[in-house]
Design a protein around this motif. Structure first.
Motif, PDB file in Angstrom:
ATOM      1  N   SER A  99      53.171  48.937  27.781  1.00 36.39           N
ATOM      2  CA  SER A  99      53.298  47.874  28.771  1.00 36.39           C
ATOM      3  C   SER A  99      52.538  48.223  30.054  1.00 36.39           C
ATOM      4  O   SER A  99      51.804  47.401  30.600  1.00 36.39           O
ATOM      5  N   SER A 100      52.691  49.453  30.513  1.00 38.79           N
ATOM      6  CA  SER A 100      51.985  49.897  31.723  1.00 38.79           C
ATOM      7  C   SER A 100      50.477  49.900  31.519  1.00 38.79           C
ATOM      8  O   SER A 100      49.719  49.503  32.407  1.00 38.79           O
ATOM      9  N   THR A 101      50.050  50.333  30.349  1.00 38.65           N
ATOM     10  CA  THR A 101      48.621  50.358  30.036  1.00 38.65           C
ATOM     11  C   THR A 101      48.039  48.948  30.048  1.00 38.65           C
ATOM     12  O   THR A 101      46.947  48.723  30.572  1.00 38.65           O
ATOM     13  N   LEU A 102      48.787  48.006  29.504  1.00 32.93           N
ATOM     14  CA  LEU A 102      48.314  46.621  29.495  1.00 32.93           C
ATOM     15  C   LEU A 102      48.149  46.087  30.913  1.00 32.93           C
ATOM     16  O   LEU A 102      47.149  45.438  31.229  1.00 32.93           O
ATOM     17  N   VAL A 103      49.101  46.371  31.775  1.00 38.18           N
ATOM     18  CA  VAL A 103      48.989  45.921  33.166  1.00 38.18           C
ATOM     19  C   VAL A 103      47.775  46.566  33.831  1.00 38.18           C
ATOM     20  O   VAL A 103      47.038  45.905  34.577  1.00 38.18           O
ATOM     21  N   ASN A 104      47.526  47.835  33.563  1.00 38.69           N
ATOM     22  CA  ASN A 104      46.335  48.502  34.105  1.00 38.69           C
ATOM     23  C   ASN A 104      45.062  47.832  33.607  1.00 38.69           C
ATOM     24  O   ASN A 104      44.101  47.661  34.367  1.00 38.69           O
ATOM     25  N   GLU A 105      45.038  47.460  32.342  1.00 42.83           N
ATOM     26  CA  GLU A 105      43.866  46.766  31.789  1.00 42.83           C
ATOM     27  C   GLU A 105      43.674  45.417  32.462  1.00 42.83           C
ATOM     28  O   GLU A 105      42.536  45.009  32.727  1.00 42.83           O
ATOM     29  N   ILE A 106      44.758  44.726  32.735  1.00 40.94           N
ATOM     30  CA  ILE A 106      44.671  43.436  33.423  1.00 40.94           C
ATOM     31  C   ILE A 106      44.097  43.639  34.827  1.00 40.94           C
ATOM     32  O   ILE A 106      43.209  42.899  35.268  1.00 40.94           O
ATOM     33  N   GLU A 107      44.579  44.652  35.528  1.00 39.63           N
ATOM     34  CA  GLU A 107      44.069  44.924  36.883  1.00 39.63           C
ATOM     35  C   GLU A 107      42.585  45.304  36.850  1.00 39.63           C
ATOM     36  O   GLU A 107      41.815  44.867  37.709  1.00 39.63           O
ATOM     37  N   THR A 108      42.194  46.094  35.879  1.00 35.46           N
ATOM     38  CA  THR A 108      40.783  46.457  35.728  1.00 35.46           C
ATOM     39  C   THR A 108      39.947  45.209  35.467  1.00 35.46           C
ATOM     40  O   THR A 108      38.868  45.039  36.037  1.00 35.46           O
ATOM     41  N   PHE A 109      40.467  44.338  34.619  1.00 40.93           N
ATOM     42  CA  PHE A 109      39.760  43.095  34.306  1.00 40.93           C
ATOM     43  C   PHE A 109      39.589  42.229  35.554  1.00 40.93           C
ATOM     44  O   PHE A 109      38.521  41.661  35.781  1.00 40.93           O
ATOM     45  N   ILE A 110      40.618  42.143  36.365  1.00 33.34           N
ATOM     46  CA  ILE A 110      40.516  41.377  37.609  1.00 33.34           C
ATOM     47  C   ILE A 110      39.400  41.956  38.483  1.00 33.34           C
ATOM     48  O   ILE A 110      38.622  41.219  39.092  1.00 33.34           O
ATOM     49  N   GLY A 111      39.301  43.275  38.520  1.00 38.01           N
ATOM     50  CA  GLY A 111      38.214  43.920  39.260  1.00 38.01           C
ATOM     51  C   GLY A 111      36.844  43.544  38.722  1.00 38.01           C
ATOM     52  O   GLY A 111      35.889  43.346  39.490  1.00 38.01           O
ATOM     53  N   ILE A 112      36.730  43.434  37.410  1.00 40.32           N
ATOM     54  CA  ILE A 112      35.464  43.031  36.790  1.00 40.32           C
ATOM     55  C   ILE A 112      35.116  41.601  37.201  1.00 40.32           C
ATOM     56  O   ILE A 112      33.965  41.311  37.551  1.00 40.32           O
ATOM     57  N   ILE A 113      36.103  40.725  37.180  1.00 38.64           N
ATOM     58  CA  ILE A 113      35.848  39.341  37.595  1.00 38.64           C
ATOM     59  C   ILE A 113      35.455  39.298  39.073  1.00 38.64           C
ATOM     60  O   ILE A 113      34.573  38.536  39.467  1.00 38.64           O
ATOM     61  N   GLN A 114      36.070  40.147  39.892  1.00 40.29           N
ATOM     62  CA  GLN A 114      35.704  40.198  41.315  1.00 40.29           C
ATOM     63  C   GLN A 114      34.243  40.614  41.474  1.00 40.29           C
ATOM     64  O   GLN A 114      33.506  40.021  42.258  1.00 40.29           O
ATOM     65  N   GLU A 115      33.820  41.614  40.716  1.00 39.13           N
ATOM     66  CA  GLU A 115      32.421  42.055  40.760  1.00 39.13           C
ATOM     67  C   GLU A 115      31.476  40.935  40.325  1.00 39.13           C
ATOM     68  O   GLU A 115      30.444  40.707  40.960  1.00 39.13           O
ATOM     69  N   GLU A 116      31.827  40.262  39.245  1.00 38.39           N
ATOM     70  CA  GLU A 116      30.992  39.146  38.770  1.00 38.39           C
ATOM     71  C   GLU A 116      30.939  38.027  39.799  1.00 38.39           C
ATOM     72  O   GLU A 116      29.870  37.474  40.070  1.00 38.39           O
ATOM     73  N   TYR A 117      32.072  37.726  40.378  1.00 34.47           N
ATOM     74  CA  TYR A 117      32.136  36.683  41.406  1.00 34.47           C
ATOM     75  C   TYR A 117      31.230  37.050  42.582  1.00 34.47           C
ATOM     76  O   TYR A 117      30.466  36.214  43.069  1.00 34.47           O
ATOM     77  N   ASN A 118      31.292  38.299  43.018  1.00 39.44           N
ATOM     78  CA  ASN A 118      30.463  38.747  44.142  1.00 39.44           C
ATOM     79  C   ASN A 118      28.972  38.636  43.800  1.00 39.44           C
ATOM     80  O   ASN A 118      28.167  38.245  44.638  1.00 39.44           O
ATOM     81  N   GLN A 119      28.617  38.989  42.576  1.00 40.08           N
ATOM     82  CA  GLN A 119      27.216  38.941  42.170  1.00 40.08           C
ATOM     83  C   GLN A 119      26.715  37.494  42.043  1.00 40.08           C
ATOM     84  O   GLN A 119      25.552  37.220  42.367  1.00 40.08           O
ATOM     85  N   LEU A 120      27.569  36.627  41.557  1.00 41.52           N
ATOM     86  CA  LEU A 120      27.157  35.236  41.314  1.00 41.52           C
ATOM     87  C   LEU A 120      27.229  34.370  42.558  1.00 41.52           C
ATOM     88  O   LEU A 120      26.586  33.314  42.622  1.00 41.52           O
ATOM     89  N   SER A 121      28.026  34.786  43.546  1.00 42.05           N
ATOM     90  CA  SER A 121      28.198  33.964  44.768  1.00 42.05           C
ATOM     91  C   SER A 121      26.986  34.046  45.671  1.00 42.05           C
ATOM     92  O   SER A 121      26.307  34.991  45.770  1.00 42.05           O
TER      93      SER A 121
END
Length: 121
Positions: A99-121
């Protein structure tokens, strides 16, 4: 168009290109996702600490589609499998390492989307 953008390999580029016809629309979707997800993850963590299995499962269910919607198809599938396991196993410990690992993966994924958003904006 954004076909030439080098998306993070975690993202399902084919899905994104099929479902978002403009750069602006994708940026808007990523932005909306980023506004909502931190609060959702905090609610999952809170439910985990309270050992509230039903609430964790409901939150995982609620955000798995959103993650798939922004190209996280593999993570979304993993979340759905987790949800089924947690629902069907009465002894499933919601505060376990899986369960903890899954939450960490979700947080990492959010970071990836933030990076993509920054690059595309």
């Amino acid at each position: 168009m954004f076909e030439t953008h080098q998306f993070n390999p975690t993202l399902d580029k084919e899905f994104l290109l099929e479902n978002y016809d403009t750069h602006e629309y994708l940026v808007e979707v990523f932005g909306d996702f980023l506004e909502l997800m931190p609060e959702e993850v905090e609610e999952i963590k809170s439910a985990q600490s309270e050992k509230d299995k039903d609430r964790v499962v409901k939150k995982i269910h609620a955000i798995s589609s959103a993650i798939g919607f922004v190209g996280g198809t593999n993570l979304s599938d993993k979340m759905k499998k987790f949800e089924v396991k947690a629902k069907t196993d009465p002894d499933f410990d919601i505060s376990n390492e899986e369960s903890s690992t899954l939450v960490n993966e979700i947080e990492t994924f959010i970071g990836i989307i933030q990076e993509e958003y920054n690059q595309l904006s």
